[in-house]
Design an enzyme around this catalytic site. Structure first.
Site, PDB file in Angstrom:
ATOM      1  N   LYS A 114      17.510  10.636  -3.989  1.00  0.00           N
ATOM      2  CA  LYS A 114      17.475  12.051  -4.380  1.00  0.00           C
ATOM      3  C   LYS A 114      17.803  12.235  -5.856  1.00  0.00           C
ATOM      4  O   LYS A 114      17.290  13.153  -6.496  1.00  0.00           O
ATOM      5  CB  LYS A 114      18.447  12.871  -3.524  1.00  0.00           C
ATOM      6  CG  LYS A 114      17.922  13.157  -2.128  1.00  0.00           C
ATOM      7  CD  LYS A 114      18.660  14.309  -1.480  1.00  0.00           C
ATOM      8  CE  LYS A 114      18.055  14.640  -0.128  1.00  0.00           C
ATOM      9  NZ  LYS A 114      18.785  15.690   0.580  1.00  0.00           N
ATOM     10  N   LYS A 196       9.055   7.202   5.001  1.00  0.00           N
ATOM     11  CA  LYS A 196       9.525   8.138   6.032  1.00  0.00           C
ATOM     12  C   LYS A 196       8.775   9.472   5.948  1.00  0.00           C
ATOM     13  O   LYS A 196       8.477   9.936   4.844  1.00  0.00           O
ATOM     14  CB  LYS A 196      11.027   8.361   5.771  1.00  0.00           C
ATOM     15  CG  LYS A 196      11.727   9.315   6.678  1.00  0.00           C
ATOM     16  CD  LYS A 196      13.178   9.510   6.252  1.00  0.00           C
ATOM     17  CE  LYS A 196      13.327  10.629   5.255  1.00  0.00           C
ATOM     18  NZ  LYS A 196      14.679  11.154   5.101  1.00  0.00           N
ATOM     19  N   LYS A 199       9.495  16.456   4.536  1.00  0.00           N
ATOM     20  CA  LYS A 199       8.856  17.706   4.082  1.00  0.00           C
ATOM     21  C   LYS A 199       8.783  17.766   2.562  1.00  0.00           C
ATOM     22  O   LYS A 199       8.064  18.576   2.015  1.00  0.00           O
ATOM     23  CB  LYS A 199       9.534  18.938   4.678  1.00  0.00           C
ATOM     24  CG  LYS A 199      11.021  19.018   4.537  1.00  0.00           C
ATOM     25  CD  LYS A 199      11.612  20.037   5.532  1.00  0.00           C
ATOM     26  CE  LYS A 199      12.980  19.575   5.995  1.00  0.00           C
ATOM     27  NZ  LYS A 199      13.468  20.198   7.185  1.00  0.00           N
TER      28      LYS A 199
HETATM   29  P1  TYM Z   1      18.064  16.313   7.748  1.00  0.00           P
HETATM   30  O1  TYM Z   1      18.152  17.796   7.703  1.00  0.00           O
HETATM   31  O2  TYM Z   1      17.399  15.608   6.615  1.00  0.00           O
HETATM   32  O3  TYM Z   1      17.339  15.860   9.064  1.00  0.00           O
HETATM   33  C1  TYM Z   1      17.728  16.322  10.342  1.00  0.00           C
HETATM   34  C2  TYM Z   1      17.609  15.209  11.354  1.00  0.00           C
HETATM   35  O4  TYM Z   1      16.273  14.713  11.393  1.00  0.00           O
HETATM   36  C3  TYM Z   1      16.275  13.296  11.261  1.00  0.00           C
HETATM   37  N1  TYM Z   1      15.052  12.888  10.541  1.00  0.00           N
HETATM   38  C4  TYM Z   1      14.192  11.973  11.004  1.00  0.00           C
HETATM   39  N2  TYM Z   1      14.185  11.217  12.118  1.00  0.00           N
HETATM   40  C5  TYM Z   1      13.130  10.374  12.308  1.00  0.00           C
HETATM   41  N3  TYM Z   1      12.106  10.262  11.433  1.00  0.00           N
HETATM   42  C6  TYM Z   1      12.071  10.980  10.292  1.00  0.00           C
HETATM   43  N4  TYM Z   1      11.038  10.873   9.456  1.00  0.00           N
HETATM   44  C7  TYM Z   1      13.139  11.888  10.045  1.00  0.00           C
HETATM   45  N5  TYM Z   1      13.416  12.775   9.038  1.00  0.00           N
HETATM   46  C8  TYM Z   1      14.594  13.361   9.371  1.00  0.00           C
HETATM   47  C9  TYM Z   1      17.526  12.988  10.456  1.00  0.00           C
HETATM   48  O5  TYM Z   1      17.958  11.657  10.679  1.00  0.00           O
HETATM   49  C10 TYM Z   1      18.504  14.009  11.004  1.00  0.00           C
HETATM   50  O6  TYM Z   1      19.120  13.532  12.179  1.00  0.00           O
HETATM   51  N6  TYM Z   1      22.658  14.884   6.420  1.00  0.00           N
HETATM   52  C11 TYM Z   1      21.850  15.374   7.516  1.00  0.00           C
HETATM   53  C12 TYM Z   1      22.333  16.668   8.125  1.00  0.00           C
HETATM   54  C13 TYM Z   1      23.776  16.672   8.490  1.00  0.00           C
HETATM   55  C14 TYM Z   1      24.340  16.055   9.640  1.00  0.00           C
HETATM   56  C15 TYM Z   1      25.724  16.374   9.595  1.00  0.00           C
HETATM   57  C16 TYM Z   1      23.810  15.300  10.675  1.00  0.00           C
HETATM   58  C17 TYM Z   1      24.770  17.293   7.816  1.00  0.00           C
HETATM   59  N7  TYM Z   1      25.951  17.124   8.475  1.00  0.00           N
HETATM   60  C18 TYM Z   1      26.602  15.896  10.575  1.00  0.00           C
HETATM   61  C19 TYM Z   1      24.703  14.832  11.662  1.00  0.00           C
HETATM   62  C20 TYM Z   1      26.072  15.142  11.584  1.00  0.00           C
HETATM   63  C21 TYM Z   1      20.442  15.610   7.016  1.00  0.00           C
HETATM   64  O7  TYM Z   1      20.217  15.826   5.858  1.00  0.00           O
HETATM   65  O8  TYM Z   1      19.513  15.685   7.989  1.00  0.00           O
END
Ligand code: TYM
Length: 332
Positions: A114, A196, A199
Site C-alpha cells: 500500500k 489477488k 477492488k
Molecule cells: P478487507 O476489507 O480488505 O477484506 C475483507 C475480507 O475479505 C478477504 N479478502 C479476500 N479473500 C479471498 N480472496 C480475495 N481476493 C480477498 N480479498 C479480500 C480479506 O481477507 C478479509 O477477510 N484488515 C482487514 C479488515 C479488518 C479485520 C479486523 C478483519 C479490520 N479489523 C479484525 C478481521 C479482524 C481488511 O482490510 O479486510
C-alpha cells in the site's frame, strides 16, 4: 451472551464487496452465527488510512452495513456495528501500539504494497493499521477470526501482540486463531490470476463485485484469462483455471474431481459460462435483499445503534481491565 466461542471479523467500507471478500470471508459469517457468538464490524477507521472522499465514505459505510445483512449476518444473532461508533477500539489500539515493535510493522507485506500504491500519502495510520486490527480482535477477547488468506500475516501479529502483553502484564488476552477457508482463501484476479482479486485493480474486468448484474458477471467470466490448453483440471501452472475451479467449487459445493468430470471433453467457453451463471444466480438474492434493506435507513440506523451499544458494553469491560493491568489510575 451464551457460553460459546467468540468470533470477530471486520471489512473495510471501500465500495461494494468483491467476490474475493465474499468467498474468502463474508460468506462464512452467516453460517458461523449458529455455532458461535459472533461480532462483526464495518471498519471505517481502517478505511481512512488511504484518502477517502467523506461523502462517499459515509455512503459506503452504510452500504457495507446493509450488504453484510444481505449476505446473511443477522443483527439479532450477532453484534453488527460500525467501528468508529465504539471508542474502545482506538483506545486499546494506543496501548497495544506501545507493545508492538517498529520492526514488526515494517515487515507487513500489505504496508509495503500500500505504501507503494499510495506513495504520496504514507501516513502513520497506514503503518500502524495492523495494531488497530489487533485491538479490534483483542477488545473482545475473540477466539477465532474468519478472514481470507491475505490477512494471515496481520493475524499472526495480533497473536504476537497478545502473547507479549500476557508475558509483560500477566495472562489476560485470548490468543486468537485464524479461521481461513481451505478453498477460496485467495480469489485471484480474472485478468491476472497470479494477483489477488481486489477492488483497487485498475481493470474493472479483473474483479467481480457482488452487486454486479447477471450480464456483467457473465461477461467478466467470459473474458477471464486462462491458458492455451483446453482441459478443465486443477494443476500447478494453470492459475486461471485453478481460480475458476475454486470459485465454482465454493459456490456450487462440488469438489474438484466432480468439476473435472463435469467438463471433461468440453472447452473453456462452456466452463467459463457455467461459472458465470452459477456465480450470478448465487448473487442474485443478495442483490435483491440489499436493494430492499438499503432503502430502509431507519431500520439500518436502529440496527447499527443497538450493535454499537452492545459492542461498547462488551469491549469496555475488557479495556477497563487492560487499563488496570498497565497501571492507569481508576477514574471512579
Ligand atoms: P478487507 O476489507 O480488505 O477484506 C475483507 C475480507 O475479505 C478477504 N479478502 C479476500 N479473500 C479471498 N480472496 C480475495 N481476493 C480477498 N480479498 C479480500 C480479506 O481477507 C478479509 O477477510 N484488515 C482487514 C479488515 C479488518 C479485520 C479486523 C478483519 C479490520 N479489523 C479484525 C478481521 C479482524 C481488511 O482490510 O479486510
Amino acid at each position: 451472551m451464551e457460553d460459546k466461542k467468540l468470533i470477530f471479523s471486520g471489512i473495510q467500507p471501500t465500495g461494494t464487496f468483491t467476490l474475493g471478500n465474499y468467498i474468502g470471508a463474508v460468506r462464512n459469517w452467516g453460517p458461523l452465527q449458529d455455532e458461535y457468538n459472533c461480532i462483526y464490524c464495518v471498519v471505517d477507521l481502517h478505511a481512512i488510512t488511504v484518502k477517502q472522499d467523506p461523502v462517499k465514505l459515509r455512503q459506503n459505510t452504510m452500504n457495507a452495513y446493509a450488504l453484510l445483512m444481505a449476505c446473511g449476518v443477522d443483527p439479532q444473532k450477532s453484534i453488527l456495528f460500525i467501528q468508529s461508533h465504539v471508542k474502545t477500539h482506538a483506545e486499546l489500539s494506543w496501548i497495544l501500539s506501545c507493545n508492538t515493535q517498529f520492526g514488526e510493522l515494517s515487515r507487513m507485506t500489505q504496508f509495503k504494497d500500500k505504501s507503494q500504491r499510495h506513495a504520496d500519502d504514507v501516513n502513520a495510520g497506514l503503518f500502524t493499521y495492523p495494531v488497530l486490527m489487533a485491538a479490534d480482535i483483542l477488545a473482545y477477547n475473540a477466539d477465532l477470526v474468519p478472514v481470507g488468506g491475505d490477512q494471515k500475516q496481520h493475524l499472526e501479529l495480533a497473536r504476537n501482540i497478545a502473547q507479549r502483553f500476557n508475558q509483560r502484564y500477566g495472562d489476560f488476552f485470548t490468543v486468537p486463531e485464524p479461521y481461513i477457508p481451505k478453498v477460496g482463501a485467495r480469489v485471484m484476479s480474472l485478468q491476472d490470476p497470479t494477483k489477488k482479486m481486489s477492488k483497487s485493480d485498475d481493470n474493472p474486468n479483473s474483479c467481480i463485485l457482488i452487486l454486479d448484474d447477471k450480464d456483467t458477471v457473465i461477461r467478466k467470466f467470459k473474458r477471464a484469462v486462462t491458458d492455451s490448453e483446453a482441459e478443465v483440471c486443477y494443476r500447478e501452472g494453470k492459475d486461471g483455471i485453478n481460480n475458476l475451479m475454486s470459485i465454482y467449487s465454493t459456490i456450487t459445493g462440488k469438489d474438484f474431481a466432480s468439476i473435472e468430470s463435469e467438463f471433461a471433453g468440453k472447452g473453456y467457453g462452456d466452463f467459463k459460462l457455467a461459472v458465470g451463471e452459477a456465480v450470478a444466480d448465487h448473487l442474485e438474492p443478495i442483490r435483491t435483499e440489499f436493494d430492499r434493506l438499503s432503502k430502509d435507513k431507519a431500520f439500518l440506523k436502529q440496527c447499527y445503534t443497538e450493535g454499537a451499544e452492545k459492542a461498547l458494553r462488551y469491549s469496555q469491560r475488557v479495556v477497563s481491565k487492560v487499563y488496570r493491568k498497565v497501571g492507569f489510575v481508576d477514574r471512579t
